[in-house]
Design a protein around this motif. Sequence first.
Motif, short mmCIF file in Angstrom:
data_model
loop_
_atom_site.label_atom_id
_atom_site.label_comp_id
_atom_site.label_asym_id
_atom_site.label_seq_id
_atom_site.Cartn_x
_atom_site.Cartn_y
_atom_site.Cartn_z
N HIS A 1 14.36 -0.94 -16.94
CA HIS A 1 13.04 -0.35 -17.16
C HIS A 1 12.17 -0.45 -15.91
N ILE A 2 12.21 -1.62 -15.29
CA ILE A 2 11.40 -1.81 -14.08
C ILE A 2 11.82 -0.79 -13.03
N ILE A 3 13.13 -0.61 -12.89
CA ILE A 3 13.62 0.30 -11.86
C ILE A 3 13.24 1.74 -12.20
N LEU A 4 13.41 2.10 -13.48
CA LEU A 4 13.07 3.47 -13.88
C LEU A 4 11.60 3.76 -13.59
N GLN A 5 10.76 2.78 -13.89
CA GLN A 5 9.33 2.94 -13.65
C GLN A 5 9.07 3.17 -12.16
N MET A 6 9.74 2.38 -11.34
CA MET A 6 9.57 2.51 -9.90
C MET A 6 10.01 3.90 -9.44
N GLU A 7 11.17 4.36 -9.94
CA GLU A 7 11.65 5.69 -9.53
C GLU A 7 10.62 6.75 -9.87
N ALA A 8 10.02 6.62 -11.07
CA ALA A 8 9.04 7.61 -11.49
C ALA A 8 7.82 7.57 -10.58
N GLY B 1 8.87 8.53 -6.85
CA GLY B 1 9.37 9.89 -6.66
C GLY B 1 10.66 9.95 -5.87
N LEU B 2 11.34 8.81 -5.79
CA LEU B 2 12.65 8.76 -5.10
C LEU B 2 13.59 8.00 -6.00
N ASP B 3 14.89 8.26 -5.87
CA ASP B 3 15.80 7.46 -6.69
C ASP B 3 15.88 6.06 -6.11
N ARG B 4 16.53 5.14 -6.85
CA ARG B 4 16.45 3.72 -6.50
C ARG B 4 17.01 3.39 -5.12
N THR C 1 0.81 -1.22 0.00
CA THR C 1 0.00 0.00 0.00
C THR C 1 0.84 1.27 0.00
N ASP C 2 2.13 1.11 0.24
CA ASP C 2 2.99 2.29 0.35
C ASP C 2 3.21 2.90 -1.03
N HIS C 3 2.79 4.14 -1.24
CA HIS C 3 2.89 4.80 -2.54
C HIS C 3 2.42 3.88 -3.67
N ASP C 4 1.25 3.33 -3.51
CA ASP C 4 0.68 2.41 -4.48
C ASP C 4 1.57 1.20 -4.74
N GLY C 5 2.38 0.87 -3.77
CA GLY C 5 3.20 -0.34 -3.90
C GLY C 5 4.26 -0.26 -4.98
N ALA C 6 4.76 0.93 -5.27
CA ALA C 6 5.75 1.07 -6.34
C ALA C 6 6.97 0.19 -6.09
N ASP D 1 14.26 3.56 2.09
CA ASP D 1 13.03 4.06 2.69
C ASP D 1 12.06 2.92 2.96
N MET D 2 11.99 1.96 2.02
CA MET D 2 11.11 0.81 2.22
C MET D 2 11.50 0.07 3.51
N ARG D 3 12.82 -0.10 3.71
CA ARG D 3 13.27 -0.81 4.90
C ARG D 3 12.93 -0.02 6.17
#
Length: 781
Positions: A347-354, A357-360, A289-294, A366-368
């Motif tokens: 690509h997966i990582i770039l999508q997640m960053e977008a 809103g945080l870099d990888r 649920t965190d940031h739509d689970g990015a 932050d997730m941890r």
Amino acid sequence: MTLKELEIGKSAVITAVGGEGALRQHFLDMGMIPGTEVTVVKYAPLGDPMELQLHGYELTLRLADAEQILVEPQPEKKQEERAPQKAPKAEHPGLGEGGRFHPKGSGEPLPDGTLLTFALVGNQNSGKTTLFNQLTGSNQHVGNFPGVTVSRKDGAIRGYPDTRITDLPGIYSMSPYSSEELVSRSFVLDEKPKAIINIVDATNIERNLYLTMQLLEMDIPMVVALNMMDEVSANGGSVDVNRMESLLGVPVVPISAAKNAGVAELVEHAVHIATYQEKPLRQDFCDETDHDGAVHRCLHGIIHLIQDHADRNGLPVRFAASKVVEGDEHVLKQLGLDRNESEMLEHIILQMEAERGLDRSAAIADMRFAFIRKVCAQTVGKPRESRERVRSEKMDRILTGKYTAIPLFVLIMGLVFFLTFNVIGAWLQDLLAAGIGALTDVTDKALTGAGINPVVHDLIVKGIFEGVGSVVSFLPIIVTLFFFLSLLEDSGYIARVAFFMDKLLRRIGLSGRSIVPLLIGFGCTVPAVMSTRTLPSERDRKMTILLTPFMSCTAKLPIYGFFVNAFFPQYSGFIMVGLYLLGILLGILAAFVFRRTLFRGEAAPFVMELPNYRMPGARNVLQLLWEKAKDFLQRAFSIILVATVAVWFLQSFDLHLNLVADQADSILAGLAGLITPVLIPLGLGDWRITTSLITGFLAKESVVSTMKILFGSGIASVLTPAAAASLLVFSLLYTPCVAAIASVRRELGRRYAVGVVLWQCCIAWLAALAVRGIFLLTGGL
Ligand code: GDP
Ligand code: MG
């Protein structure tokens, strides 16, 4: 605004972390991630670095690095927000109940007789070595400085012969930052221990759990040892251990390593999970649920993508997935993805960053921390501000105060040397010397009375008693100096010294951390060289190692003592201090030279935890002293005894093994005569001096024992005061002893080891020549 502009005492929330590479990863791993609240505690007395508080612990940071961190100031906190929460009632699970979390005896146990290997992993200063000593009954050195354990140590758990536990250097995350951190990571990753004992400092739980989260991903059976619970409960805090176990999916055992409480229970759990190979029940900490689970979707996508590669290469897949997001080269190479897969990954990582809103790297960190916050909110009853913290703050107001820090440091070191050389050490030394003298007399009389052969009589009285005796009488001084150095280190003061000396050391191209090896160098070069492994940069490490020989070690004390007494008794204190200062001064000069030549570039960043001050444990200190004394006596009765006897033999006989009437005809005189001409310009053109200096290469203490044999007490008639002064300077600076050179070789390789020998001899020669010149020109003191 940047963190650098934040005022003292003000808090702010981090909005962005600049920088790049390993350093940036290190910032993130230490908890400096967007969204974290930081408070500026103070600046070092010289204005740089600064001390910060975040996640409930203290961290140092240089202003130049603070400039890269953007923050948003926070309004002042209200008083009630700071008040302690009501602590949830915490039960000690399984105390006398044999563990509640794990149904014992589940699954297939490993066959009997399998060696159960354990890795003891945890943050620096979390009590690993204390626990290791409790578990194995051994006597490793404990210290209150981040990074005292520099190499791994093994031992069997008491009562369980089929176990082997390894004490590893402290790490903050599985992204290695210094060479010692690499040791710990490779151990867990490559040597595949049967189980991990993760030691967590409960007084600093948020930051410590960060490593725990990464260890859980390793998919190795694990138990969490929640250490320092004595401090937590004493300050009214608590941890709901049962709840924490179910959230983390591994057994959690509250212990106090220092008080040996809960340790037996920890062992039971550890052996159990290892025998039954019970892996952590949970690895999936990313929140849907965190940031739509990015981050969640990114990680799981990658897990599916790399699953086959990870399995093939024996990498735990969840660990590999979070590491490739962080861009870990080592893991990427091990996985061996093809081009298509690598692109997909990117690509997966770039999508997640977008989406996030945080870099990888920041997103993973932050997730941890988000998960950790959740765990802590449910399980940790925050203690009131701990007594230890309050006490530390009070002490720091003076010990690292703007105007008091450096004068106090000078005063403390001065006091240490004064007490060692003039009061305690000296008093004990006189006592011991008198004892040895009396013993020599008695032996002398007994041998004469018994009509023993004069050659043997000579060997025993002149060779062994006077030679070795003169060295042994320095034992009290050496032990006293180590006693004070270990008090300073154990209390946590040395970490502060590193903090306020950083700016000065940066002038010579080093960071504050280098002060530790240099101070230890006053004790002995060998541990000093070893302790450089805690330095995060290769460049700093090499340079620090090359500077340690300039710090006069305790083994040189007998030399100083001997010559000062013989030639300049009225100036003894002055000359002793002068020699130490001369060493330091030349070390600084050498550092400037190194900085311009061998080691260009900037010193490593200075990010270090400042532990609370702690009362040094008496047991701990006594143990260290005992080790040092034992070590010294062993040397005295092995190397030095052998050298003494060899010297006595070589100087008593000629090449035809006839007893010589005049020592100048002996084998020794012949051999030493080959080198002696080099020392003539220093006023030391006597083969006996050459010999003494050569034996000093084996052990510095031998210089004096050799001189005692060769000169008897007639040294004063052979040397002029100018030559004595040049000899003092020469012995201060010339090549470190074999043991020290061996450790330089271990750290830096053969070329550096040979280099150190030659370079120190050259410097010593030049400096001694200069001192003699000054003496001759000014006509002595
Ligand atoms: P390491 O760096 O992880 O090996 O940590 P050490 O074993 O050197 O310990 C660091 C400091 O914590 C030392 O000053 C220990 O005396 C102290 N310490 C270790 N365990 C405990 C504990 O259970 N309670 C308290 N109060 N102090 C501890
Ligand atoms: Mg340790």
